[in-house]
Scaffold this active site. Structure first.
Site, PDB file in Angstrom:
ATOM      1  N   SER A 113      46.872  36.682  36.702  1.00  0.00           N
ATOM      2  CA  SER A 113      45.704  36.513  36.081  1.00  0.00           C
ATOM      3  C   SER A 113      44.964  36.369  35.176  1.00  0.00           C
ATOM      4  O   SER A 113      44.756  35.076  35.410  1.00  0.00           O
ATOM      5  CB  SER A 113      45.399  38.261  36.032  1.00  0.00           C
ATOM      6  OG  SER A 113      44.651  38.606  36.516  1.00  0.00           O
ATOM      7  N   HIS A 114      44.381  36.737  34.481  1.00  0.00           N
ATOM      8  CA  HIS A 114      43.622  35.759  33.167  1.00  0.00           C
ATOM      9  C   HIS A 114      44.558  35.197  31.824  1.00  0.00           C
ATOM     10  O   HIS A 114      43.875  34.874  30.958  1.00  0.00           O
ATOM     11  CB  HIS A 114      42.977  37.527  32.487  1.00  0.00           C
ATOM     12  CG  HIS A 114      43.925  38.048  31.851  1.00  0.00           C
ATOM     13  ND1 HIS A 114      44.386  39.365  32.991  1.00  0.00           N
ATOM     14  CD2 HIS A 114      43.829  38.859  31.348  1.00  0.00           C
ATOM     15  CE1 HIS A 114      44.687  40.314  32.374  1.00  0.00           C
ATOM     16  NE2 HIS A 114      44.703  39.757  31.461  1.00  0.00           N
ATOM     17  N   ASP A 278      38.442  35.797  37.053  1.00  0.00           N
ATOM     18  CA  ASP A 278      39.554  35.221  36.467  1.00  0.00           C
ATOM     19  C   ASP A 278      40.090  34.290  37.113  1.00  0.00           C
ATOM     20  O   ASP A 278      39.562  33.674  38.845  1.00  0.00           O
ATOM     21  CB  ASP A 278      39.982  36.228  35.506  1.00  0.00           C
ATOM     22  CG  ASP A 278      40.757  36.790  37.057  1.00  0.00           C
ATOM     23  OD1 ASP A 278      40.132  37.448  38.082  1.00  0.00           O
ATOM     24  OD2 ASP A 278      41.421  37.685  36.780  1.00  0.00           O
ATOM     25  N   ASP A 280      42.649  34.356  39.253  1.00  0.00           N
ATOM     26  CA  ASP A 280      42.989  34.812  40.418  1.00  0.00           C
ATOM     27  C   ASP A 280      42.102  35.565  41.374  1.00  0.00           C
ATOM     28  O   ASP A 280      42.097  35.950  42.627  1.00  0.00           O
ATOM     29  CB  ASP A 280      44.511  36.029  40.631  1.00  0.00           C
ATOM     30  CG  ASP A 280      44.060  37.114  39.967  1.00  0.00           C
ATOM     31  OD1 ASP A 280      44.074  37.609  38.751  1.00  0.00           O
ATOM     32  OD2 ASP A 280      44.748  37.956  40.469  1.00  0.00           O
ATOM     33  N   ASP A 282      40.031  37.947  40.560  1.00  0.00           N
ATOM     34  CA  ASP A 282      40.109  39.795  41.364  1.00  0.00           C
ATOM     35  C   ASP A 282      38.446  40.280  39.987  1.00  0.00           C
ATOM     36  O   ASP A 282      37.886  41.559  40.590  1.00  0.00           O
ATOM     37  CB  ASP A 282      41.158  40.253  41.678  1.00  0.00           C
ATOM     38  CG  ASP A 282      42.190  40.149  40.276  1.00  0.00           C
ATOM     39  OD1 ASP A 282      41.873  39.249  39.102  1.00  0.00           O
ATOM     40  OD2 ASP A 282      43.175  40.936  40.202  1.00  0.00           O
ATOM     41  N   ARG A 283      39.019  39.680  38.947  1.00  0.00           N
ATOM     42  CA  ARG A 283      37.175  39.876  37.934  1.00  0.00           C
ATOM     43  C   ARG A 283      36.532  39.451  38.028  1.00  0.00           C
ATOM     44  O   ARG A 283      35.849  38.524  38.276  1.00  0.00           O
ATOM     45  CB  ARG A 283      38.235  39.912  36.773  1.00  0.00           C
ATOM     46  CG  ARG A 283      39.634  40.234  36.495  1.00  0.00           C
ATOM     47  CD  ARG A 283      40.035  39.985  34.607  1.00  0.00           C
ATOM     48  NE  ARG A 283      41.326  40.930  34.346  1.00  0.00           N
ATOM     49  CZ  ARG A 283      41.619  41.693  33.575  1.00  0.00           C
ATOM     50  NH1 ARG A 283      41.236  40.907  32.335  1.00  0.00           N
ATOM     51  NH2 ARG A 283      42.740  42.180  33.256  1.00  0.00           N
ATOM     52  N   LYS A 377      41.015  44.912  43.100  1.00  0.00           N
ATOM     53  CA  LYS A 377      39.023  44.754  42.820  1.00  0.00           C
ATOM     54  C   LYS A 377      39.328  43.311  43.231  1.00  0.00           C
ATOM     55  O   LYS A 377      39.776  42.317  43.793  1.00  0.00           O
ATOM     56  CB  LYS A 377      39.472  44.700  40.969  1.00  0.00           C
ATOM     57  CG  LYS A 377      40.600  44.204  40.228  1.00  0.00           C
ATOM     58  CD  LYS A 377      40.990  43.981  39.024  1.00  0.00           C
ATOM     59  CE  LYS A 377      41.475  43.405  37.628  1.00  0.00           C
ATOM     60  NZ  LYS A 377      42.570  44.176  38.350  1.00  0.00           N
TER      61      LYS A 377
HETATM   62  C1  VG1 Z   1      44.804  44.913  32.530  1.00  0.00           C
HETATM   63  C2  VG1 Z   1      43.684  45.435  32.623  1.00  0.00           C
HETATM   64  C3  VG1 Z   1      43.696  46.215  33.601  1.00  0.00           C
HETATM   65  C4  VG1 Z   1      43.733  45.791  35.092  1.00  0.00           C
HETATM   66  C5  VG1 Z   1      45.030  44.430  35.190  1.00  0.00           C
HETATM   67  C6  VG1 Z   1      45.345  43.704  36.098  1.00  0.00           C
HETATM   68  O1  VG1 Z   1      46.342  45.255  32.224  1.00  0.00           O
HETATM   69  O2  VG1 Z   1      43.512  46.219  30.871  1.00  0.00           O
HETATM   70  O3  VG1 Z   1      42.524  46.896  33.446  1.00  0.00           O
HETATM   71  O4  VG1 Z   1      44.821  46.611  36.191  1.00  0.00           O
HETATM   72  O5  VG1 Z   1      45.201  43.705  33.362  1.00  0.00           O
HETATM   73  O6  VG1 Z   1      44.538  42.288  35.758  1.00  0.00           O
HETATM   74  P1  VG1 Z   1      46.723  45.986  30.428  1.00  0.00           P
HETATM   75  O7  VG1 Z   1      48.281  46.640  31.321  1.00  0.00           O
HETATM   76  O8  VG1 Z   1      46.810  44.306  30.035  1.00  0.00           O
HETATM   77  O9  VG1 Z   1      46.096  46.438  30.207  1.00  0.00           O
HETATM   78  V1  VG1 Z   1      43.879  41.679  36.250  1.00  0.00           V
HETATM   79  O10 VG1 Z   1      42.920  40.972  37.077  1.00  0.00           O
HETATM   80  O11 VG1 Z   1      45.532  40.826  35.106  1.00  0.00           O
HETATM   81  O12 VG1 Z   1      45.078  40.905  38.597  1.00  0.00           O
HETATM   82 CO    CO Z   2      43.268  38.946  37.944  1.00  0.00          CO
END
Ligand code: VG1
Ligand code: CO
Length: 544
Positions: A113-114, A278, A280, A282-283, A377
């Protein structure tokens, strides 16, 4: 196609976090590491023979290598078909859509992801079930358990598959189909939003826009949808080519990391609308000329205006937000008289509510918004939602936000992240907060009287499952909150997240800087958790 059974020994750290298993690439490159985890997933899914599996990732370093390994393992484990995005690419929401549309058994999404990418950065893998959503904790716990006992994995001897040519081929017992990663998703978006109106608004220059794909997966999606279909100029999408290392940046859409966009949006040359997604896809980060919309506000605004969008014109069945997300959407739900659910952080907790039709929209403070159109998302969906809204209301982003605050009040909000904190220190911060919980209710800090102090525990109203220890929350009589939790997506040490909010009903006080407006609560949070004192840091690493 010769099936081979390879002996292996367990790794003890394959416990999925908030969104799949995320580790440094170097960890995934250890012998048998990826294979062990994939086999542990396959072993926990019940009967997979002849089933269809969707496969794709965000294109980061190790994506192609991992896909070839998984193709061979899927064949050896008896899957009947693999649907793979061309080039090994699929955004997370697009993968969710493909699982649903083609009624696949499930999918493996390769992404961190990010988190940054590259040989020394992060990789990740996540399993999604047949509704298109992330596997629930029951599954992820089973994967982890299996990974601790695994003794062998199955693979086949097979030439690498050409991931770049669209089409199907039958290899032994498995059919391998390479699809265009964008077209099904683009079609889905056209079924939700008013594309004719969007085309008009863009061609007449009523809407000018900039989308920053951050050298990640949404580039091809944004180019097809925003430029090719909706007619935005090709300069409207920047950093549009997915790169294995995201150009050395964090593909994390916030004002700090999407700085090119941020600079333009707060300059005189700002277009009407600016957004980023981001790694992948989804953000989403939403901005307008001279305004950044907090994700919590964005969720509330989308909920309040959903009836203006074709797919949601009949209204919403309900809404949900993750616990640390501000209560702005709760106010919209109360006004519209629809239910509002509070779930733990992570999209996997929305799936049951969406499947049961209890909610239509949901979101998180971490730049995540989505609806019942998929079970993830969805970054570009949120972008199109905003564009559709601007086109219908014929108002600027800033006017839409201010109107909303005028009507509902403003939930002033911020999140402070302390990243890569030494794990023992982070754990002791949480333990000491936990110890304070019984003594906090009734205590008075300035204008704030503690109403409750607890650790969030969620009971899923559909399947009755219980998720404990989902964050420490301190609520005040006036509705303000401070929430503390440790991240479940990082790969170095621990990340402490502190979420702070305060409700401001007075419209004359809406135009305040969040950090200043929340200064008292920010200091109080430090007094309670002592993160600065214990780590010697003076500032959070990221403020959103
Ligand atoms: C973070 C965010 C959470 C989100 C998750 C995955 O998790 O706070 O709200 O669902 O990333 O998003 P954490 O446990 O680091 O707070 V993504 O865009 O990484 O799939
Ligand atoms: Co993501």
């Amino acid at each position: 196609m010769q099936i081979e059974t390879i002996p292996t020994t367990p790794y003890n750290d394959q416990n999925p976090g908030t969104s799949g298993l995320r580790k440094k690439v170097k960890v995934f490159q250890q012998p048998g590491y990826l294979e062990n985890f994939v086999q542990s997933i396959f072993d926990s899914l019940g009967d997979i023979s002849n089933k269809t599996l969707v496969l794709g990732g965000d294109g980061r370093y190790f994506n192609r290598v991992a896909i070839q390994i998984i193709i061979k393992m899927a064949a050896a484990n008896g899957f009947g078909e693999l649907i793979i995005g061309q080039g090994g690419l699929l955004s997370t929401p697009a993968a969710s859509n493909i699982i649903r549309k083609y009624q696949a058994f499930g999918g493996l999404i390769l992404s961190a992801s990010h988190n940054p990418g590259g040989p020394d950065e992060d990789f990740g893998i996540k399993y999604n079930v047949s509704n298109g959503g992330p596997a629930s904790e029951t599954y992820t716990e089973a994967f982890y358990k299996r990974s601790q006992a695994i003794t062998e994995y199955k693979t086949v001897t097979l030439q690498d598959i050409d991931l770049d040519s669209i089409g199907s081929q039958q290899i032994g017992t498995i059919k391998i189909t390479i699809i265009d990663p964008v077209s099904d998703y683009a079609e889905l978006m056209q079924s939700i939003f008013d594309f004719n109106l969007l085309k008009q608004s863009i061609s007449s220059n009523y809407i000018t826009l900039l989308f920053d794909a951050m050298s990640a997966i949404t580039g091809p999606y944004a180019k097809r949808i925003l430029v090719d279909i909706l007619g935005a100029s090709s300069e409207s999408v920047i950093n549009a080519e997915p790169l294995e290392d995201f150009g050395g940046h964090h593909p994390d859409p916030n004002l700090a990391h999407a700085h090119e966009l941020a600079e333009l949006m707060f300059s005189e040359k700002a277009p009407t609308f600016g957004a980023a997604s981001d790694g992948d896809g989804d953000r989403n980060m939403i901005t307008g000329s001279n305004i950044f919309v907090t994700p919590s506000d964005s969720l509330a605004i989308l909920a309040a205006n959903a009836h203006l969008i074709p797919a949601y014109s009949k209204g919403l069945s309900g809404v949900a937000r993750s616990m640390p997300t501000s209560q702005a959407v709760d106010r919209v739900a109360a006004k519209y008289n629809i239910p509002c659910y509070e779930t733990p952080t992570g999209w996997k907790f929305f799936g049951n509510l969406l499947d049961a039709g209890k909610i239509t929209l949901c979101g998180e403070e971490s730049f995540g918004t989505g609806s019942n159109h998929v079970r993830e998302k969805d970054g570009l969906w949120a972008v199109l939602f905003w564009l559709n809204l601007i086109a219908v209301r014929r108002q600027s982003v800033v006017d839409i936000v201010h109107d909303h605050w005028q009507k509902f009040g403003r939930d002033i909000y911020c999140r402070h992240d302390y990243e890569a904190v030494e794990t023992p220190i982070a754990n002791s911060i949480v333990e000491d907060l936990r110890k304070q919980l019984p003594t906090l209710p009734g205590q008075i800090f300035g204008e704030y009287t503690v109403k409750y102090a607890d650790e969030f525990c969620y009971e899923d109203s559909i399947d009755g499952s219980i998720s404990k220890n989902q964050g420490i929350r301190i609520g005040f009589e006036n509705g303000s909150r401070i929430v503390f939790r440790l991240s479940g997506t990082g790969t170095v040490g621990a990340t402490l997240r502190i979420y702070i909010e305060r409700f401001e009903p007075n419209a004359e006080k809406h135009n305040q800087d969040a950090q200043l407006a929340l200064a008292f609560l920010i200091d109080l949070a430090e007094q309670l958790c002592e993160v600065k004192k214990r780590t010697g840091r003076t500032e959070p690493d990221v403020i959103t």
